[in-house]
Design a protein around this motif. Structure first.
Motif, PDB file in Angstrom:
ATOM      1  N   GLY A 139     -70.903  27.525  18.835  1.00 12.50           N
ATOM      2  CA  GLY A 139     -70.402  27.806  17.494  1.00 12.50           C
ATOM      3  C   GLY A 139     -70.166  29.288  17.328  1.00 12.50           C
ATOM      4  O   GLY A 139     -69.909  30.002  18.297  1.00 12.50           O
ATOM      5  N   SER A 140     -70.260  29.752  16.089  1.00 10.43           N
ATOM      6  CA  SER A 140     -70.149  31.182  15.815  1.00 10.43           C
ATOM      7  C   SER A 140     -71.380  31.636  15.042  1.00 10.43           C
ATOM      8  O   SER A 140     -71.793  30.980  14.079  1.00 10.43           O
ATOM      9  CB  SER A 140     -68.890  31.501  15.001  1.00 10.43           C
ATOM     10  N   TYR A 141     -71.952  32.734  15.499  1.00  9.70           N
ATOM     11  CA  TYR A 141     -73.145  33.294  14.870  1.00  9.70           C
ATOM     12  C   TYR A 141     -72.896  34.753  14.513  1.00  9.70           C
ATOM     13  O   TYR A 141     -73.830  35.538  14.375  1.00  9.70           O
ATOM     14  CB  TYR A 141     -74.347  33.159  15.817  1.00  9.70           C
ATOM     15  N   ALA A 142     -71.628  35.082  14.334  1.00  8.66           N
ATOM     16  CA  ALA A 142     -71.236  36.450  14.031  1.00  8.66           C
ATOM     17  C   ALA A 142     -71.683  36.841  12.623  1.00  8.66           C
ATOM     18  O   ALA A 142     -71.929  35.966  11.776  1.00  8.66           O
ATOM     19  CB  ALA A 142     -69.726  36.596  14.155  1.00  8.66           C
ATOM     20  N   PRO A 143     -71.814  38.137  12.354  1.00 12.49           N
ATOM     21  CA  PRO A 143     -72.174  38.581  11.011  1.00 12.49           C
ATOM     22  C   PRO A 143     -71.244  37.987   9.958  1.00 12.49           C
ATOM     23  O   PRO A 143     -70.020  37.980  10.120  1.00 12.49           O
ATOM     24  CB  PRO A 143     -72.024  40.098  11.098  1.00 12.49           C
ATOM     25  N   THR A 145     -71.179  34.789   9.105  1.00 13.90           N
ATOM     26  CA  THR A 145     -71.050  33.344   9.264  1.00 13.90           C
ATOM     27  C   THR A 145     -72.311  32.652   8.753  1.00 13.90           C
ATOM     28  O   THR A 145     -73.372  33.263   8.650  1.00 13.90           O
ATOM     29  CB  THR A 145     -70.831  32.967  10.743  1.00 13.90           C
ATOM     30  N   PRO A 146     -72.233  31.349   8.427  1.00 15.86           N
ATOM     31  CA  PRO A 146     -73.396  30.638   7.888  1.00 15.86           C
ATOM     32  C   PRO A 146     -74.617  30.670   8.807  1.00 15.86           C
ATOM     33  O   PRO A 146     -75.747  30.601   8.319  1.00 15.86           O
ATOM     34  CB  PRO A 146     -72.870  29.212   7.695  1.00 15.86           C
ATOM     35  N   ARG A 147     -74.395  30.749  10.107  1.00 16.50           N
ATOM     36  CA  ARG A 147     -75.524  30.709  11.046  1.00 16.50           C
ATOM     37  C   ARG A 147     -75.847  32.064  11.656  1.00 16.50           C
ATOM     38  O   ARG A 147     -76.450  32.146  12.719  1.00 16.50           O
ATOM     39  CB  ARG A 147     -75.251  29.681  12.142  1.00 16.50           C
ATOM     40  N   GLU A 148     -75.478  33.101  10.978  1.00 17.97           N
ATOM     41  CA  GLU A 148     -75.776  34.447  11.458  1.00 17.97           C
ATOM     42  C   GLU A 148     -77.258  34.626  11.764  1.00 17.97           C
ATOM     43  O   GLU A 148     -77.642  35.245  12.765  1.00 17.97           O
ATOM     44  CB  GLU A 148     -75.345  35.468  10.399  1.00 17.97           C
ATOM     45  N   GLY A 149     -78.117  34.057  10.933  1.00 18.18           N
ATOM     46  CA  GLY A 149     -79.559  34.227  11.105  1.00 18.18           C
ATOM     47  C   GLY A 149     -80.147  33.470  12.274  1.00 18.18           C
ATOM     48  O   GLY A 149     -81.325  33.652  12.604  1.00 18.18           O
TER      49      GLY A 149
END
Length: 216
Positions: A139-143, A145-149
């Motif tokens: 997925g994406s975990y970039a600053p 995004t919903p899953r950044e943490g």
């Protein structure tokens, strides 16, 4: 000629793995610049290194004459991995995200090479060595995004590779790699394709730039 330490940790072979594919492009460009150079390759999925044991750990803090035979054997295996890191002019690591973190095989390698007073401490023995990490994720975990943490790959590796081992760290991040396989992510396929193309371009460019810099 320069020596590249190349480490793969994906459980998936060949082109089925984004981290392996992108790292492979980096290595190919590197070898084109250094046809007579050396590549030390470790596939941690096919040939995992031992997870750290009490003997391997405690041996690092005991004088050679005081080590048990078990400690000596375990420590010798650690030293081999440490020497590969110390001998490298550059390091390339494929680090896919599994369950928000790195593969356990890569963590085992890190546990073995991290030795206080040698690779870690005031003057780390591989300090300044450039390391490129291909940190792929489904997925994406970039600053922003919903899953950044939930991003515990880059944060962790920055603390260990840069903060502790003193390496000169750079990331290549192919993301959204599950988009072509997950119908729920189908609308993200164009973003995945753009990320993949950018990752391959970065791998080739960074490998050539690094090779030229080391040759200068």
């Amino acid at each position: 000629m320069a020596t590249l330490l190349h480490i793969d940790s994906s459980v998936f072979p060949g082109e089925a793995s984004s981290s392996r594919s992108v790292a492979g492009a980096f290595r190919k460009a590197w070898e084109e610049q250094h046809p007579e150079g050396t590549v030390i390759y470790r596939d941690l999925a096919a040939n995992p290194v031992p997870h750290i044991t009490a003997d391997a750990w405690s041996a690092g803090y005991a004088a050679p004459s005081q080590r048990t035979p078990e400690q000596s054997a375990a420590f010798a295996a650690r030293v081999k991995l440490i020497e590969e890191l110390e001998q490298a002019d550059a390091v390339l690591i494929g680090a896919p995200m599994y369950n928000y973190s790195i593969p356990s095989t890569l963590k085992a390698w890190l546990d073995n090479v991290l030795l206080l007073g040698r690779t870690a401490g005031e003057t780390p023995s591989a300090q300044g060595t450039p390391v490129t990490v291909v940190a792929s994720r489904g997925g994406s975990y970039a600053p922003g995004t919903p899953r950044e943490g939930y991003e515990f790959v880059q944060n962790y590796l920055e603390a260990v590779l840069k903060g502790t081992l003193g390496l000169n760290l750079d990331f290549i991040v192919p993301e959204l790699t599950m988009a072509p396989r997950n119908p729920a992510m189908s609308e993200l396929i164009p973003l995945y394709e753009a990320s993949r193309e950018r990752a391959f371009e970065d791998a080739t460019t960074k490998a050539k730039e690094l090779a030229d810099r080391l040759a200068a």
